[in-house]
Design a protein around this motif. Structure first.
Motif, PDB file in Angstrom:
ATOM      1  N   ARG A  36      13.274  43.414  57.085  1.00  0.00           N
ATOM      2  CA  ARG A  36      12.264  43.815  58.082  1.00  0.00           C
ATOM      3  C   ARG A  36      11.377  42.634  58.482  1.00  0.00           C
ATOM      4  NH1 ARG A  36      11.845  49.214  54.974  1.00  0.00           N
ATOM      5  NH2 ARG A  36      13.225  50.479  56.233  1.00  0.00           N
ATOM      6  N   MET A  37      12.038  41.500  58.705  1.00  0.00           N
ATOM      7  CA  MET A  37      11.322  40.296  59.122  1.00  0.00           C
ATOM      8  C   MET A  37      11.691  39.959  60.565  1.00  0.00           C
ATOM      9  SD  MET A  37      11.787  37.765  55.824  1.00  0.00           S
ATOM     10  CE  MET A  37      10.446  36.655  56.258  1.00  0.00           C
ATOM     11  N   THR A  38      10.721  39.419  61.276  1.00  0.00           N
ATOM     12  CA  THR A  38      11.015  38.885  62.604  1.00  0.00           C
ATOM     13  C   THR A  38      11.545  37.460  62.433  1.00  0.00           C
ATOM     14  OG1 THR A  38       8.824  37.916  62.886  1.00  0.00           O
ATOM     15  CG2 THR A  38       9.118  40.228  63.606  1.00  0.00           C
ATOM     16  N   GLN A  39      12.119  36.925  63.505  1.00  0.00           N
ATOM     17  CA  GLN A  39      12.551  35.532  63.455  1.00  0.00           C
ATOM     18  C   GLN A  39      11.357  34.621  63.188  1.00  0.00           C
ATOM     19  OE1 GLN A  39      14.649  34.750  67.135  1.00  0.00           O
ATOM     20  NE2 GLN A  39      16.604  35.424  66.256  1.00  0.00           N
ATOM     21  N   ALA A  40      10.219  34.944  63.781  1.00  0.00           N
ATOM     22  CA  ALA A  40       9.020  34.125  63.583  1.00  0.00           C
ATOM     23  C   ALA A  40       8.552  34.153  62.133  1.00  0.00           C
ATOM     24  CB  ALA A  40       7.903  34.593  64.517  1.00  0.00           C
ATOM     25  N   GLU A  41       8.580  35.321  61.508  1.00  0.00           N
ATOM     26  CA  GLU A  41       8.165  35.429  60.108  1.00  0.00           C
ATOM     27  C   GLU A  41       9.103  34.660  59.181  1.00  0.00           C
ATOM     28  OE1 GLU A  41       6.075  39.858  60.212  1.00  0.00           O
ATOM     29  OE2 GLU A  41       8.251  39.697  59.956  1.00  0.00           O
ATOM     30  N   LEU A  42      10.404  34.765  59.448  1.00  0.00           N
ATOM     31  CA  LEU A  42      11.362  34.032  58.636  1.00  0.00           C
ATOM     32  C   LEU A  42      11.201  32.537  58.837  1.00  0.00           C
ATOM     33  CD1 LEU A  42      13.717  33.957  56.670  1.00  0.00           C
ATOM     34  CD2 LEU A  42      15.267  34.312  58.628  1.00  0.00           C
ATOM     35  N   ALA A  43      11.005  32.134  60.079  1.00  0.00           N
ATOM     36  CA  ALA A  43      10.813  30.711  60.380  1.00  0.00           C
ATOM     37  C   ALA A  43       9.610  30.151  59.619  1.00  0.00           C
ATOM     38  CB  ALA A  43      10.632  30.515  61.885  1.00  0.00           C
ATOM     39  N   GLN A  44       8.522  30.890  59.632  1.00  0.00           N
ATOM     40  CA  GLN A  44       7.325  30.447  58.917  1.00  0.00           C
ATOM     41  C   GLN A  44       7.589  30.354  57.416  1.00  0.00           C
ATOM     42  OE1 GLN A  44       3.879  32.932  59.524  1.00  0.00           O
ATOM     43  NE2 GLN A  44       2.497  31.422  58.608  1.00  0.00           N
ATOM     44  N   ALA A  45       8.326  31.325  56.872  1.00  0.00           N
ATOM     45  CA  ALA A  45       8.587  31.356  55.432  1.00  0.00           C
ATOM     46  C   ALA A  45       9.445  30.180  54.965  1.00  0.00           C
ATOM     47  CB  ALA A  45       9.267  32.673  55.050  1.00  0.00           C
ATOM     48  N   VAL A  46      10.347  29.700  55.838  1.00  0.00           N
ATOM     49  CA  VAL A  46      11.252  28.611  55.435  1.00  0.00           C
ATOM     50  C   VAL A  46      10.912  27.286  56.123  1.00  0.00           C
ATOM     51  CG1 VAL A  46      13.111  30.200  54.829  1.00  0.00           C
ATOM     52  CG2 VAL A  46      13.066  29.191  57.116  1.00  0.00           C
ATOM     53  N   HIS A  47       9.777  27.268  56.835  1.00  0.00           N
ATOM     54  CA  HIS A  47       9.228  26.041  57.429  1.00  0.00           C
ATOM     55  C   HIS A  47      10.134  25.412  58.495  1.00  0.00           C
ATOM     56  CE1 HIS A  47       6.318  26.493  54.249  1.00  0.00           C
ATOM     57  NE2 HIS A  47       7.289  26.446  53.357  1.00  0.00           N
ATOM     58  N   VAL A  48      10.635  26.271  59.395  1.00  0.00           N
ATOM     59  CA  VAL A  48      11.367  25.785  60.566  1.00  0.00           C
ATOM     60  C   VAL A  48      10.802  26.505  61.786  1.00  0.00           C
ATOM     61  CG1 VAL A  48      13.497  25.301  59.266  1.00  0.00           C
ATOM     62  CG2 VAL A  48      13.225  27.526  60.388  1.00  0.00           C
ATOM     63  N   THR A  49      11.293  26.172  62.954  1.00  0.00           N
ATOM     64  CA  THR A  49      10.811  26.829  64.165  1.00  0.00           C
ATOM     65  C   THR A  49      11.533  28.155  64.382  1.00  0.00           C
ATOM     66  OG1 THR A  49      12.450  25.786  65.592  1.00  0.00           O
ATOM     67  CG2 THR A  49      10.359  24.584  65.259  1.00  0.00           C
ATOM     68  N   THR A  50      10.907  29.010  65.163  1.00  0.00           N
ATOM     69  CA  THR A  50      11.525  30.284  65.508  1.00  0.00           C
ATOM     70  C   THR A  50      12.829  30.054  66.266  1.00  0.00           C
ATOM     71  OG1 THR A  50       9.349  31.336  65.603  1.00  0.00           O
ATOM     72  CG2 THR A  50      11.153  32.488  66.701  1.00  0.00           C
ATOM     73  N   SER A  51      12.841  29.045  67.137  1.00  0.00           N
ATOM     74  CA  SER A  51      14.078  28.766  67.876  1.00  0.00           C
ATOM     75  C   SER A  51      15.193  28.291  66.952  1.00  0.00           C
ATOM     76  CB  SER A  51      13.836  27.763  69.007  1.00  0.00           C
ATOM     77  OG  SER A  51      13.395  26.533  68.497  1.00  0.00           O
ATOM     78  N   ALA A  52      14.837  27.620  65.847  1.00  0.00           N
ATOM     79  CA  ALA A  52      15.859  27.207  64.880  1.00  0.00           C
ATOM     80  C   ALA A  52      16.514  28.437  64.258  1.00  0.00           C
ATOM     81  CB  ALA A  52      15.248  26.324  63.793  1.00  0.00           C
ATOM     82  N   ILE A  53      15.715  29.442  63.904  1.00  0.00           N
ATOM     83  CA  ILE A  53      16.268  30.682  63.348  1.00  0.00           C
ATOM     84  C   ILE A  53      17.194  31.333  64.363  1.00  0.00           C
ATOM     85  CG2 ILE A  53      15.753  33.007  62.481  1.00  0.00           C
ATOM     86  CD1 ILE A  53      14.993  30.771  60.501  1.00  0.00           C
ATOM     87  N   GLY A  54      16.761  31.395  65.611  1.00  0.00           N
ATOM     88  CA  GLY A  54      17.611  31.952  66.664  1.00  0.00           C
ATOM     89  C   GLY A  54      18.917  31.189  66.801  1.00  0.00           C
TER      90      GLY A  54
END
Length: 116
Positions: free
Chosen positions: A15-33
């Motif tokens: 139940r995480m957004t891409q933005a939340e996951l990005a913040q948790a692993v220290h990358v950008t939201t676009s990197a997660i995408g």
């Protein structure tokens, strides 16, 4: 199933957004995408953080029949051991689909044949 689709599946399960996951692993939201769509692949250190954060292991990401760690816990497995084997997963899946009498019979048979 691709690594990207597995990452997305695990992220949604948490139940995480891409933005939340990005913040948790220290990358950008676009990197997660980009990881989720297969445009790029995470570096090794990022991949390790993704696995920790999402509660999955490499078997889940790279194999067709892996089971997310959350499901291992729901089966009563030891998360430190990683995923269930194919045989354990097949047994538990069949057990859950069986009627009450068949489950009782299977359990009794296994209990009679336990290693002491």
């Amino acid at each position: 199933m691709s690594i990207g689709s597995r990452l997305k599946e695990a992220r949604i399960r948490q139940r995480m957004t891409q933005a939340e996951l990005a913040q948790a692993v220290h990358v950008t939201t676009s990197a997660i995408g980009n990881y989720e769509t297969g445009v790029s692949t995470p570096r090794e250190l990022v991949l390790i953080e993704l696995m920790k954060t999402l509660g999955v292991d490499a078997n889940y990401l790279y194999q067709d029949h892996g089971i997310p760690m959350a499901e291992v816990r729901s089966f009563g497995g030891d998360p430190a051991q990683g995923l269930l084997s194919e045989e354990e997963y097949a047994f538990l899946t069949a057990f859950r689909k069986a009627d009450e009498r068949s489950r009782a019979d299977a359990l009794a048979l296994l209990q009679r044949h336990q290693a002491h």
